[in-house]
Design a protein around this motif. Structure first.
Motif, PDB file in Angstrom:
ATOM      1  N   GLY A   8       0.841  -1.243   0.006  1.00  0.00           N
ATOM      2  CA  GLY A   8       0.082  -0.046  -0.036  1.00  0.00           C
ATOM      3  C   GLY A   8       0.825   1.032  -0.044  1.00  0.00           C
ATOM      4  O   GLY A   8       0.398   2.580   0.285  1.00  0.00           O
ATOM      5  N   SER A   9       2.124   1.267  -0.343  1.00  0.00           N
ATOM      6  CA  SER A   9       2.843   2.363  -0.258  1.00  0.00           C
ATOM      7  C   SER A   9       3.628   2.477  -1.659  1.00  0.00           C
ATOM      8  O   SER A   9       4.339   1.221  -1.992  1.00  0.00           O
ATOM      9  N   ASN A  10       3.750   3.473  -2.305  1.00  0.00           N
ATOM     10  CA  ASN A  10       4.567   3.825  -3.317  1.00  0.00           C
ATOM     11  C   ASN A  10       5.745   4.648  -3.115  1.00  0.00           C
ATOM     12  O   ASN A  10       6.604   4.632  -4.286  1.00  0.00           O
ATOM     13  N   ARG A  11       6.423   4.787  -1.877  1.00  0.00           N
ATOM     14  CA  ARG A  11       7.437   5.567  -1.714  1.00  0.00           C
ATOM     15  C   ARG A  11       8.638   4.659  -1.908  1.00  0.00           C
ATOM     16  O   ARG A  11       8.717   3.311  -1.619  1.00  0.00           O
ATOM     17  N   ALA A  12       9.967   5.184  -2.555  1.00  0.00           N
ATOM     18  CA  ALA A  12      10.851   4.344  -2.760  1.00  0.00           C
ATOM     19  C   ALA A  12      11.381   3.613  -1.631  1.00  0.00           C
ATOM     20  O   ALA A  12      11.705   2.538  -1.666  1.00  0.00           O
ATOM     21  N   GLU A  13      11.568   4.443  -0.318  1.00  0.00           N
ATOM     22  CA  GLU A  13      12.059   3.559   0.804  1.00  0.00           C
ATOM     23  C   GLU A  13      11.087   3.123   1.541  1.00  0.00           C
ATOM     24  O   GLU A  13      11.218   2.948   2.885  1.00  0.00           O
ATOM     25  N   SER A  14      10.043   2.861   1.302  1.00  0.00           N
ATOM     26  CA  SER A  14       8.849   2.346   2.023  1.00  0.00           C
ATOM     27  C   SER A  14       9.189   1.180   2.885  1.00  0.00           C
ATOM     28  O   SER A  14       9.673   0.225   2.406  1.00  0.00           O
ATOM     29  N   TYR A  15       9.098   1.330   4.303  1.00  0.00           N
ATOM     30  CA  TYR A  15       9.048   0.276   4.994  1.00  0.00           C
ATOM     31  C   TYR A  15       8.288  -1.000   4.855  1.00  0.00           C
ATOM     32  O   TYR A  15       8.723  -2.341   4.739  1.00  0.00           O
ATOM     33  N   ASN A  16       7.129  -1.166   4.236  1.00  0.00           N
ATOM     34  CA  ASN A  16       6.256  -2.176   3.864  1.00  0.00           C
ATOM     35  C   ASN A  16       6.796  -2.760   2.603  1.00  0.00           C
ATOM     36  O   ASN A  16       6.644  -3.871   2.824  1.00  0.00           O
ATOM     37  N   LYS A  17       7.516  -1.821   1.618  1.00  0.00           N
ATOM     38  CA  LYS A  17       8.184  -2.664   0.527  1.00  0.00           C
ATOM     39  C   LYS A  17       9.311  -3.270   0.901  1.00  0.00           C
ATOM     40  O   LYS A  17       9.530  -4.605   0.618  1.00  0.00           O
ATOM     41  N   THR A  73       0.411  -3.253   4.465  1.00  0.00           N
ATOM     42  CA  THR A  73      -0.183  -1.945   4.602  1.00  0.00           C
ATOM     43  C   THR A  73       0.269  -0.830   5.494  1.00  0.00           C
ATOM     44  O   THR A  73       0.771  -1.314   6.503  1.00  0.00           O
ATOM     45  N   PRO A  74       0.555   0.153   4.857  1.00  0.00           N
ATOM     46  CA  PRO A  74       1.113   1.457   5.909  1.00  0.00           C
ATOM     47  C   PRO A  74      -0.427   1.678   6.486  1.00  0.00           C
ATOM     48  O   PRO A  74      -1.431   1.379   6.269  1.00  0.00           O
ATOM     49  N   GLU A  75      -0.263   2.866   7.354  1.00  0.00           N
ATOM     50  CA  GLU A  75      -1.584   3.340   7.977  1.00  0.00           C
ATOM     51  C   GLU A  75      -1.417   4.948   7.798  1.00  0.00           C
ATOM     52  O   GLU A  75      -0.384   5.512   8.042  1.00  0.00           O
ATOM     53  N   TYR A  76      -2.585   5.224   6.948  1.00  0.00           N
ATOM     54  CA  TYR A  76      -2.509   6.537   6.376  1.00  0.00           C
ATOM     55  C   TYR A  76      -3.766   7.153   7.105  1.00  0.00           C
ATOM     56  O   TYR A  76      -4.844   6.598   7.098  1.00  0.00           O
ATOM     57  N   ASN A  77      -3.551   8.202   8.187  1.00  0.00           N
ATOM     58  CA  ASN A  77      -4.467   8.820   8.966  1.00  0.00           C
ATOM     59  C   ASN A  77      -5.765   7.761   9.517  1.00  0.00           C
ATOM     60  O   ASN A  77      -6.832   7.758   9.207  1.00  0.00           O
ATOM     61  N   GLY A  78      -5.050   6.614  10.244  1.00  0.00           N
ATOM     62  CA  GLY A  78      -6.119   5.643  10.705  1.00  0.00           C
ATOM     63  C   GLY A  78      -6.530   4.721   9.727  1.00  0.00           C
ATOM     64  O   GLY A  78      -7.504   3.983  10.037  1.00  0.00           O
ATOM     65  N   SER A  79      -6.006   4.595   8.427  1.00  0.00           N
ATOM     66  CA  SER A  79      -6.888   3.766   7.725  1.00  0.00           C
ATOM     67  C   SER A  79      -5.768   3.045   6.683  1.00  0.00           C
ATOM     68  O   SER A  79      -4.503   3.401   6.839  1.00  0.00           O
ATOM     69  N   GLY A 107       1.813  -5.290   8.404  1.00  0.00           N
ATOM     70  CA  GLY A 107       1.817  -3.745   8.157  1.00  0.00           C
ATOM     71  C   GLY A 107       2.927  -3.252   9.146  1.00  0.00           C
ATOM     72  O   GLY A 107       3.067  -3.950  10.086  1.00  0.00           O
ATOM     73  N   ALA A 108       3.419  -2.170   8.541  1.00  0.00           N
ATOM     74  CA  ALA A 108       4.351  -1.450   9.387  1.00  0.00           C
ATOM     75  C   ALA A 108       4.247  -0.055   9.233  1.00  0.00           C
ATOM     76  O   ALA A 108       3.839   0.335   8.207  1.00  0.00           O
ATOM     77  N   SER A 109       4.403   0.529  10.513  1.00  0.00           N
ATOM     78  CA  SER A 109       4.219   2.009  10.564  1.00  0.00           C
ATOM     79  C   SER A 109       5.120   2.339  11.582  1.00  0.00           C
ATOM     80  O   SER A 109       5.862   1.703  12.678  1.00  0.00           O
ATOM     81  N   MET A 110       5.505   3.870  11.695  1.00  0.00           N
ATOM     82  CA  MET A 110       6.318   4.421  12.472  1.00  0.00           C
ATOM     83  C   MET A 110       5.784   4.824  14.038  1.00  0.00           C
ATOM     84  O   MET A 110       6.508   5.105  14.760  1.00  0.00           O
ATOM     85  N   GLY A 111       4.397   4.698  13.912  1.00  0.00           N
ATOM     86  CA  GLY A 111       3.740   4.873  15.051  1.00  0.00           C
ATOM     87  C   GLY A 111       3.679   3.670  16.024  1.00  0.00           C
ATOM     88  O   GLY A 111       4.200   2.434  15.588  1.00  0.00           O
ATOM     89  N   ALA A 112       3.340   3.734  17.339  1.00  0.00           N
ATOM     90  CA  ALA A 112       3.448   2.580  18.300  1.00  0.00           C
ATOM     91  C   ALA A 112       2.473   1.519  17.991  1.00  0.00           C
ATOM     92  O   ALA A 112       3.088   0.526  18.321  1.00  0.00           O
TER      93      ALA A 112
HETATM   94  C1  LIG Z   1      -0.593  10.758   4.879  1.00  0.00           C
HETATM   95  C2  LIG Z   1      -0.010   9.966   5.861  1.00  0.00           C
HETATM   96  C3  LIG Z   1      -0.748   9.653   7.060  1.00  0.00           C
HETATM   97  C4  LIG Z   1      -0.127   8.601   8.301  1.00  0.00           C
HETATM   98  N1  LIG Z   1      -1.018   8.428   9.167  1.00  0.00           N
HETATM   99  C5  LIG Z   1      -0.489   7.308   9.961  1.00  0.00           C
HETATM  100  C6  LIG Z   1      -1.259   6.928  11.056  1.00  0.00           C
HETATM  101  O1  LIG Z   1      -2.288   7.084  11.103  1.00  0.00           O
HETATM  102  N2  LIG Z   1      -0.502   6.027  11.871  1.00  0.00           N
HETATM  103  C7  LIG Z   1       0.487   5.778  11.876  1.00  0.00           C
HETATM  104  O2  LIG Z   1       0.973   5.037  12.382  1.00  0.00           O
HETATM  105  N3  LIG Z   1       1.493   6.303  11.048  1.00  0.00           N
HETATM  106  C8  LIG Z   1       0.929   7.105  10.045  1.00  0.00           C
HETATM  107  N4  LIG Z   1       2.005   7.693   9.172  1.00  0.00           N
HETATM  108  C9  LIG Z   1       3.327   7.511   9.105  1.00  0.00           C
HETATM  109  C10 LIG Z   1       3.384   6.098   8.437  1.00  0.00           C
HETATM  110  O3  LIG Z   1       3.352   5.156   9.398  1.00  0.00           O
HETATM  111  C11 LIG Z   1       4.814   6.271   7.872  1.00  0.00           C
HETATM  112  O4  LIG Z   1       5.197   7.271   7.102  1.00  0.00           O
HETATM  113  C12 LIG Z   1       5.275   4.921   7.290  1.00  0.00           C
HETATM  114  O5  LIG Z   1       6.613   4.955   7.110  1.00  0.00           O
HETATM  115  C13 LIG Z   1       4.457   4.679   6.156  1.00  0.00           C
HETATM  116  O6  LIG Z   1       4.801   3.301   5.528  1.00  0.00           O
HETATM  117  P1  LIG Z   1       5.705   3.056   4.376  1.00  0.00           P
HETATM  118  O7  LIG Z   1       7.082   3.359   4.951  1.00  0.00           O
HETATM  119  O8  LIG Z   1       5.464   1.938   3.860  1.00  0.00           O
HETATM  120  O9  LIG Z   1       5.691   4.236   3.186  1.00  0.00           O
HETATM  121  C14 LIG Z   1       1.257   8.567   8.074  1.00  0.00           C
HETATM  122  C15 LIG Z   1       1.824   8.778   7.025  1.00  0.00           C
HETATM  123  C16 LIG Z   1       1.640   9.592   5.843  1.00  0.00           C
HETATM  124  C17 LIG Z   1       2.302   9.905   4.764  1.00  0.00           C
END
Ligand SMILES: Cc1cc2nc3c(=O)[nH]c(=O)nc-3n(C[C@H](O)[C@H](O)[C@H](O)COP(=O)(O)O)c2cc1C
Length: 181
Positions: A8-17, A73-79, A107-112
């Motif tokens: 779910g992420s198209n960024r080059a350094e995506s953690y999910n990728k 899946t990353p998490e973008y604004n809770g979704s 799924g991986a995110s930078m949040g806790a």
């Molecule tokens: C538009 C946007 C919304 C985000 N919302 C959340 C969020 O709701 N919860 C969370 O833990 N991280 C959130 N993040 C931070 C992402 O976890 C972080 O950018 C992560 O690296 C995204 O995944 P990727 O590395 O695969 O691109 C958000 C990032 C973006 C760009």
């Protein structure tokens, strides 16, 4: 077992990728992971669903040929991200290529909380009639604070996370075997 991955992420350094690439390598003796380029899909348009763009047809075929689907899946604004939702929408209409496919979610995110909100929503979406992906209860791979759990090459370094991921992949493969019987 052939597994098609949607990231779910198209960024080059995506953690999910990076996570999917790590899984492709680590579990190559169990599953063959191929990444689906969902970033190439145009925005879903219902006017085009009966005669969709070539890329939609091409990706549908790749899903049909696979035994299971992996969602990262990353998490973008809770979704989940719009890109992942867009792909699922294309695959949920006319040619229902995901129905009854076993699906694994990571799924991986930078949040806790490690994409917990996104994953709950994703499970609900996968449960829709036109999507119909089968998911294994539990086995939730939620990688929070991912920036502290990978090395510079994007390989997981956190032992607890690796052990858990190993167990989930094992459970998933065994479950897929029972579904095929
Ligand atoms: C538009 C946007 C919304 C985000 N919302 C959340 C969020 O709701 N919860 C969370 O833990 N991280 C959130 N993040 C931070 C992402 O976890 C972080 O950018 C992560 O690296 C995204 O995944 P990727 O590395 O695969 O691109 C958000 C990032 C973006 C760009």
């Amino acid at each position: 077992m052939k597994v098609t991955a949607m990231i779910g992420s198209n960024r080059a350094e995506s953690y999910n990728k990076q996570l999917v690439k790590y899984m492709k390598d680590r579990y190559q003796d169990k599953i063959e992971i191929n990444i689906l380029p969902i970033e190439k899909l145009p925005f879903y348009n219902q006017d085009e669903e009966l005669n969709p763009p070539e890329i939609v047809k091409e990706l549908r075929e790749r899903i049909k040929e696979s035994d299971a689907v992996l969602f990262a899946t990353p998490e973008y604004n809770g979704s989940i991200s719009g890109m992942l939702k867009n792909a699922i929408d294309w695959f949920s209409r006319v040619d229902l290529v995901l129905v009854n496919k076993p699906g694994m979610i990571v799924g991986a995110s930078m949040g806790a909380l490690g994409t917990v909100k996104a994953q709950l929503q994703l499970r609900q979406i996968l449960n829709s009639r036109g999507v119909g992906v089968l998911t294994l209860p539990g086995n939730e791979v939620l990688i929070g604070s991912v920036q502290n759990k990978v090395d510079e090459q994007g390989n997981l370094t956190d032992e607890q996370t690796i052990d858990f991921l190993d167990s989930v992949v094992h459970n998933f493969v065994s479950w897929c075997d029972t579904l095929q019987k």
